[in-house]
Design an enzyme around this catalytic site. Structure first.
Site, mmCIF file in Angstrom:
data_model
loop_
_atom_site.group_PDB
_atom_site.id
_atom_site.type_symbol
_atom_site.label_atom_id
_atom_site.label_comp_id
_atom_site.label_asym_id
_atom_site.label_seq_id
_atom_site.Cartn_x
_atom_site.Cartn_y
_atom_site.Cartn_z
ATOM 1 N NE ARG A 37 69.274 -5.296 12.564
ATOM 2 C CZ ARG A 37 68.121 -5.113 13.187
ATOM 3 N NH1 ARG A 37 67.013 -5.027 12.479
ATOM 4 N NH2 ARG A 37 68.071 -5.026 14.492
ATOM 5 C CD GLU A 70 68.833 0.951 8.846
ATOM 6 O OE1 GLU A 70 68.511 1.274 10.014
ATOM 7 O OE2 GLU A 70 68.390 -0.060 8.290
ATOM 8 C CG HIS A 107 65.047 0.145 10.824
ATOM 9 N ND1 HIS A 107 66.358 -0.261 10.904
ATOM 10 C CD2 HIS A 107 64.335 -0.814 11.475
ATOM 11 C CE1 HIS A 107 66.445 -1.404 11.574
ATOM 12 N NE2 HIS A 107 65.225 -1.755 11.914
#
Length: 310
Positions: free
Chosen positions: A227, A256, A275
């Site tokens: 993360r 994000e 991601h």
């Protein structure tokens, strides 16, 4: 009839499980709080990605009994609020171990061999870029795994054939045949590659910053597949700019999507991916199946496989 809100599309195998259980599917049109609140007002369940899901959203869904997280991390869900409202939160930790581990090793190799920038140089007409930007071999190096849980173990297993020394730090894990457990400080000092596989919890958020980067070798690489919030991003940028470390491969970020004015985009010693660690056909199918099965179980009053709150 129970209803499940799907803000995003999911593989058909997941929808088939809902259909077989007689659960009506609400196909959402967006991941924003406003969209979810509007479209899921009478939902009994919701299957989300990485978007935030807070008490306000829960209160807009008075029939809500379960929040399923399509992935392993559930830091975007207000667990305390869900628990207080007797809403179960489930995730899919068994579906993505191999995919995330494969992506982590791919990024380790890619940043070592300078794959992105060498590839870009061809499109830029700079064939000889490689002469001043050689890569590095992984053979004989030390790989440090910070967070030795399910994914960390799979990463170590897949690295076994690369002839590297593998060390790890995790206060809740034990050494294995091929992995030596070390202190947190030793991991940063000794590693040629630091791979982060920590959960995003209070004790890990912003726990890696300049102090850690200064402990690392100037030739070492930092790889984060966990993360973005675990890292103090401005300090990572500074460490990369000042060449405290050789480079970084990042699949996750503090915010994000990554904004186009983020200073990481100005650096030539980083590999950035959006991601994608579990973004494969096979893993998305597995996650949809696991999440759907747990939703059905809870709505039927049965035990779910992966409940994360009491």
């Amino acid at each position: 009839m129970s209803k499940v809100l799907l803000p995003d599309t999911i593989p058909s195998e997941g929808e088939q499980i809902f259909n077989a259980a007689g659960i009506e599917i609400i196909h959402g049109t967006g991941r924003s709080a406003e969209k979810m609140m509007q479209e899921g007002s009478d939902a009994s369940a919701v299957l989300i990605g990485t978007q935030n899901f807070d008490a306000q959203i829960m209160d807009s869904m008075p029939n809500l009994k379960v929040i399923a997280r399509n992935g392993v991390g559930y830091d975007a869900v207000d667990i305390d609020a869900a628990t207080a409202r007797n809403i179960k939160v489930v995730n899919t930790p068994f579906a993505l171990n191999d995919s995330v581990a494969e992506t982590a090793i791919t990024e380790l190799l890619a940043i070592s061999k300078n794959i992105f920038w060498d590839t870009k140089s061809i499109y830029d007409g700079q064939w000889n870029y490689k002469k001043t930007h050689p890569g590095n071999d992984v053979f004989g190096k030390t790989v440090g795994i910070l967070g030795f849980g399910r994914i960390g173990h799979v990463v170590a297993e897949k690295l076994a054939g690369f002839n590297v020394k593998i060390i790890a730090h995790d206060p809740f894990a034990k050494a294995t045949e091929n992995v030596e457990m070390v202190s947190r400080e030793e991991l940063f000092v000794m590693s040629d590659y630091v791979l982060v596989h920590l959960p995003a919890i209070d004790s890990t958020k912003h726990s890696i910053g300049m102090a850690e980067f200064k402990k690392m070798k100037e030739t070492a690489y930092f790889i984060n597949m966990a993360r973005g919030v675990i890292v103090v991003e401005p300090e990572l940028v500074q460490a990369l700019q000042q060449h405290e470390i050789a480079g970084a491969a990042l699949d996750v970020f503090e915010e994000e999507p990554l904004s186009m004015d983020n200073p990481l985009l100005e650096l030539d010693n980083v590999l950035l991916t959006p991601h994608i660690a579990s973004n494969t056909i096979e893993t998305k199918r597995k996650m949809a199946i696991d999440a759907a099965n747990d939703i059905v179980a809870i709505l039927n009053g049965d035990l779910a496989k992966s409940v994360v709150n009491p």
